[in-house]
Design a protein around this motif. Sequence first.
Motif, PDB file in Angstrom:
ATOM      1  N   GLU A 273      41.810  17.816  40.605  1.00  0.00           N
ATOM      2  CA  GLU A 273      41.215  19.141  41.622  1.00  0.00           C
ATOM      3  C   GLU A 273      41.623  20.606  41.539  1.00  0.00           C
ATOM      4  OE1 GLU A 273      41.957  16.763  45.690  1.00  0.00           O
ATOM      5  OE2 GLU A 273      40.364  15.482  44.566  1.00  0.00           O
ATOM      6  N   ALA A 274      42.797  20.571  41.767  1.00  0.00           N
ATOM      7  CA  ALA A 274      43.654  22.092  40.911  1.00  0.00           C
ATOM      8  C   ALA A 274      43.234  22.744  40.286  1.00  0.00           C
ATOM      9  CB  ALA A 274      44.649  22.150  40.826  1.00  0.00           C
ATOM     10  N   VAL A 275      42.853  21.763  39.169  1.00  0.00           N
ATOM     11  CA  VAL A 275      42.510  22.640  36.876  1.00  0.00           C
ATOM     12  C   VAL A 275      40.596  23.002  37.684  1.00  0.00           C
ATOM     13  CG1 VAL A 275      41.745  22.309  35.368  1.00  0.00           C
ATOM     14  CG2 VAL A 275      43.942  21.569  35.737  1.00  0.00           C
ATOM     15  N   ILE A 276      39.939  22.369  38.557  1.00  0.00           N
ATOM     16  CA  ILE A 276      38.289  22.188  38.534  1.00  0.00           C
ATOM     17  C   ILE A 276      38.453  23.893  39.672  1.00  0.00           C
ATOM     18  CG2 ILE A 276      36.662  21.602  39.762  1.00  0.00           C
ATOM     19  CD1 ILE A 276      37.289  18.504  38.626  1.00  0.00           C
ATOM     20  N   ASP A 277      39.049  23.704  40.898  1.00  0.00           N
ATOM     21  CA  ASP A 277      39.148  24.281  41.864  1.00  0.00           C
ATOM     22  C   ASP A 277      39.960  26.070  40.975  1.00  0.00           C
ATOM     23  OD1 ASP A 277      39.297  25.374  44.500  1.00  0.00           O
ATOM     24  OD2 ASP A 277      41.468  25.534  44.226  1.00  0.00           O
ATOM     25  N   HIS A 278      40.874  26.414  40.074  1.00  0.00           N
ATOM     26  CA  HIS A 278      40.659  26.869  39.248  1.00  0.00           C
ATOM     27  C   HIS A 278      40.019  27.995  38.087  1.00  0.00           C
ATOM     28  CE1 HIS A 278      45.252  26.915  41.405  1.00  0.00           C
ATOM     29  NE2 HIS A 278      45.465  26.473  40.581  1.00  0.00           N
ATOM     30  N   LEU A 279      39.614  27.318  37.310  1.00  0.00           N
ATOM     31  CA  LEU A 279      38.089  27.279  36.985  1.00  0.00           C
ATOM     32  C   LEU A 279      37.381  27.309  37.478  1.00  0.00           C
ATOM     33  CD1 LEU A 279      38.962  24.215  34.594  1.00  0.00           C
ATOM     34  CD2 LEU A 279      38.972  27.052  34.050  1.00  0.00           C
ATOM     35  N   THR A 280      37.025  27.213  38.457  1.00  0.00           N
ATOM     36  CA  THR A 280      35.854  27.530  39.610  1.00  0.00           C
ATOM     37  C   THR A 280      35.828  28.499  39.910  1.00  0.00           C
ATOM     38  OG1 THR A 280      35.415  24.993  40.331  1.00  0.00           O
ATOM     39  CG2 THR A 280      34.521  27.069  41.589  1.00  0.00           C
ATOM     40  N   LYS A 281      37.382  29.390  40.301  1.00  0.00           N
ATOM     41  CA  LYS A 281      37.619  30.428  40.727  1.00  0.00           C
ATOM     42  C   LYS A 281      37.462  31.599  39.806  1.00  0.00           C
ATOM     43  CE  LYS A 281      39.770  29.548  44.812  1.00  0.00           C
ATOM     44  NZ  LYS A 281      41.393  29.118  45.695  1.00  0.00           N
ATOM     45  N   ALA A 282      37.809  30.760  38.453  1.00  0.00           N
ATOM     46  CA  ALA A 282      38.083  31.998  37.475  1.00  0.00           C
ATOM     47  C   ALA A 282      36.347  32.411  36.805  1.00  0.00           C
ATOM     48  CB  ALA A 282      38.518  31.770  36.443  1.00  0.00           C
ATOM     49  N   TYR A 283      35.351  30.810  37.150  1.00  0.00           N
ATOM     50  CA  TYR A 283      34.469  31.021  36.515  1.00  0.00           C
ATOM     51  C   TYR A 283      33.368  32.465  37.438  1.00  0.00           C
ATOM     52  CZ  TYR A 283      29.304  29.753  35.278  1.00  0.00           C
ATOM     53  OH  TYR A 283      28.234  29.601  34.910  1.00  0.00           O
ATOM     54  N   GLU A 284      33.642  32.235  38.763  1.00  0.00           N
ATOM     55  CA  GLU A 284      32.584  32.922  39.833  1.00  0.00           C
ATOM     56  C   GLU A 284      33.328  34.243  39.427  1.00  0.00           C
ATOM     57  OE1 GLU A 284      33.403  31.057  43.251  1.00  0.00           O
ATOM     58  OE2 GLU A 284      32.298  29.227  43.442  1.00  0.00           O
ATOM     59  N   HIS A 285      34.602  34.263  39.566  1.00  0.00           N
ATOM     60  CA  HIS A 285      35.038  35.882  39.470  1.00  0.00           C
ATOM     61  C   HIS A 285      34.442  36.050  37.906  1.00  0.00           C
ATOM     62  CE1 HIS A 285      37.803  39.081  39.152  1.00  0.00           C
ATOM     63  NE2 HIS A 285      38.587  38.490  37.668  1.00  0.00           N
ATOM     64  N   PHE A 286      34.734  36.031  37.358  1.00  0.00           N
ATOM     65  CA  PHE A 286      33.812  36.466  35.324  1.00  0.00           C
ATOM     66  C   PHE A 286      32.365  36.211  35.736  1.00  0.00           C
ATOM     67  CE2 PHE A 286      38.403  35.351  34.081  1.00  0.00           C
ATOM     68  CZ  PHE A 286      38.557  36.299  32.818  1.00  0.00           C
ATOM     69  N   LYS A 287      32.011  35.798  36.287  1.00  0.00           N
ATOM     70  CA  LYS A 287      30.347  36.228  36.626  1.00  0.00           C
ATOM     71  C   LYS A 287      30.012  37.009  37.327  1.00  0.00           C
ATOM     72  CE  LYS A 287      27.248  32.963  36.227  1.00  0.00           C
ATOM     73  NZ  LYS A 287      26.344  31.496  36.241  1.00  0.00           N
ATOM     74  N   LYS A 288      30.940  37.084  38.338  1.00  0.00           N
ATOM     75  CA  LYS A 288      30.285  38.162  39.335  1.00  0.00           C
ATOM     76  C   LYS A 288      30.775  39.511  38.450  1.00  0.00           C
ATOM     77  CE  LYS A 288      30.964  36.132  44.014  1.00  0.00           C
ATOM     78  NZ  LYS A 288      31.511  36.195  44.692  1.00  0.00           N
ATOM     79  N   GLY A 289      31.521  39.822  37.395  1.00  0.00           N
ATOM     80  CA  GLY A 289      32.506  40.403  37.261  1.00  0.00           C
ATOM     81  C   GLY A 289      31.816  41.954  36.348  1.00  0.00           C
ATOM     82  N   GLY A 290      31.076  40.534  35.288  1.00  0.00           N
ATOM     83  CA  GLY A 290      29.891  41.102  34.534  1.00  0.00           C
ATOM     84  C   GLY A 290      30.651  41.235  33.269  1.00  0.00           C
ATOM     85  N   TYR A 291      31.673  39.645  32.806  1.00  0.00           N
ATOM     86  CA  TYR A 291      32.679  39.618  32.121  1.00  0.00           C
ATOM     87  C   TYR A 291      31.779  39.209  30.787  1.00  0.00           C
ATOM     88  CZ  TYR A 291      36.442  41.432  34.756  1.00  0.00           C
ATOM     89  OH  TYR A 291      37.284  42.088  35.450  1.00  0.00           O
ATOM     90  N   SER A 292      32.851  39.523  29.943  1.00  0.00           N
ATOM     91  CA  SER A 292      32.138  38.487  28.604  1.00  0.00           C
ATOM     92  C   SER A 292      31.379  37.230  28.828  1.00  0.00           C
ATOM     93  CB  SER A 292      32.758  38.112  27.468  1.00  0.00           C
ATOM     94  OG  SER A 292      32.347  37.242  26.803  1.00  0.00           O
TER      95      SER A 292
END
Length: 186
Positions: free
Chosen positions: A52-71
């Motif tokens: 649950e912690a891994v998925i939560d952290h990955l979800t936050k990272a995923y959302e951050h990278f999508k918003k930021g226009g990253y690679s």
Amino acid sequence: AASCALNRRQCAEQLAALPGGGADALVEGRPWRALAAELGVPGEANGREDSEAVIDHLTKAYEHFKKGGYSARMILFLALQMAHEYLYVRNYDMAKRFYERILPSYQKEQWWAVLAQIQAALKECALHLKLLPEYVTACVALLSAHLSDAAGAAAALLQLRALVRLAAPSELPAPGAPFPPLSAPM
């Protein structure tokens, strides 16, 4: 943070797999429980909580990278990690969704090793979700010389042949008709 949580769980699982649950295992010459206590890390793994912690952290990272226009590759990598984690916790529906979402990009870029992992995972998801057409599609994809060695392709072919042998020709669906679920009697 997700990588740290994932690594911690994997290390705890490796320790638990040792004889005696790894009670006598040493890390850098010290008993692992003492080192864990000194670092403030729980000594026992809880797969569900850790995932649950891994998925939560990955979800936050995923959302951050999508918003930021990253690679796009970084976003694909995070989605792949999320899919793997959902598969690990046996949430086959969510794992399947993530794998299917990223599959076209990896196909387009011809990342064969990653595609082999994805197709094998999709096959596992289809099996557990009892989705015969998706199972067959993944098996057929794994026949590719790019995705399997000769032994892997032979295993996929044997699985497909076994499915065909389970049903008499008169019991097979008509062309274009949907396949029955894997749990349905043929």
